[in-house]
Design an enzyme around this catalytic site. Structure first.
Site, PDB file in Angstrom:
ATOM      1  CB  CYS A 111      24.238  28.531  38.276  1.00  7.70           C
ATOM      2  SG  CYS A 111      23.991  29.578  36.363  1.00  7.70           S
ATOM      3  CG  ASP A 122      21.476  21.258  40.072  1.00 10.27           C
ATOM      4  OD1 ASP A 122      22.626  22.047  39.109  1.00 10.27           O
ATOM      5  OD2 ASP A 122      21.594  21.914  40.198  1.00 10.27           O
TER       6      ASP A 122
END
Length: 297
Positions: free
Chosen positions: A237, A13
């Site tokens: 994100c 991530d």
């Protein structure tokens, strides 16, 4: 002494949206340093399309350097059957699948409704269970969405319950754009815990508004004992304007140690690892603890 588990998501991530090519040797050293810091679960990569996520194209090569049968777990993200095929070939023991609590985010992110996205996982879940592979579920946008705004706790509870019913041993609840506050996190968890046992839940918080550590404290008070974090605060994100990275692993460890909670993590080694990957990326760690303790000599 109470215990808590930190799931390190930095190698996946944290790195997946980096623009520059990160050498394989750097990724491997990062994972090895994290394991040496005492982390027992390290998300090592993702079997996704290299066209869309080129940074994860060498996941199989990273895994080939690791002891996949040892005490440290190295899960990988798998979006479909093709990804599961690659994961099985690599010999992984655990995979992760992902859904969202926001319809708009699901459509923008993977071009599918929430229901359609979960339907896609049925074959993956069935095959993984037959192969003895553990499956972890992620739910994105559990507090807010960049397209819909505030997300209702009942929606989060519905998606979490579906993932749990499908066979996910744990469901990670992600404040993807980092807008949550402790009060919102508490309300969301109260709804989710009516459908999924708290011991099957994890918290995944981003630090856009500087609330990640406070939200983790609130989740801990509610009974959550597993938290995702990214060394040096790597990641963010790409679909959320201005969203900063995941909460830094070293900040979470410092909080938990301050609460008298055992994590198994050597904080000094972890901080050294934060500086290692930050130097490799050409920037400072996005972590208060890394700066407070300073670069190792």
């Amino acid at each position: 002494m109470d215990k808590a588990r930190i799931v390190e998501v930095g190698p996946r991530d944290g790195l997946q949206n980096e623009k520059g090519v990160i050498p394989l040797a750097t990724k491997v050293e990062l994972v090895q340093r994290l394991a040496e810091s005492g982390l027992s679960t390290i998300e090592a990569g993702a079997f996704v399309s290299p066209k869309w996520v080129p940074q994860m194209a060498d996941t199989a090569a990273v895994l080939a350097t690791l002891d996949l049968g040892g005490p440290v777990h190295y899960p990988v993200l798998v979006p479909n059957d093709w990804g599961l095929d690659a994961a099985l070939e690599a010999g992984v023991r655990e995979i992760a699948v992902f859904g969202a609590a926001s319809e708009a985010f699901s459509q923008k992110n993977i071009n599918a409704t929430i229901s359609e996205s979960l339907k896609r996982f049925e074959s993956v879940m069935h095959r993984a269970q037959q192969a003895g592979i553990r499956v972890r579920g992620y739910v994105s946008c559990v507090v807010g969405c960049p397209y819909e705004g505030e997300v209702a706790p009942r929606k989060v509870a519905e998606v979490a319950a579906e993932l749990h019913a499908m066979g996910c041993y744990e469901v990670s609840l992600g404040d993807t754009i980092g807008v949550g506050t402790p009060r919102q996190v508490q309300a969301m968890l109260e709804a989710v815990m009516r459908t999924v046992p708290v011991e099957r839940l994890a918290g995944h918080f981003h630090d856009t508004y500087g609330m990640a550590v406070a939200n983790i404290h609130a989740a801990y008070a509610a009974g959550v004992r597993t938290f995702d974090a990214s060394v040096a605060g790597l990641g963010g994100c790409p679909y959320a304007q201005g969203a900063s990275g995941n909460v830094a692993t070293e900040d979470v460890a410092y909080l938990l140690h301050g609460l008298g909670v055992e994590t198994g993590i050597d904080l000094s080694r972890l901080v050294a690892t934060a500086w290692f990957i930050a130097d490799a990326l050409g920037r400072a760690p996005a972590s208060r603890v890394a700066h407070a303790l300073g670069r190792p000599a």
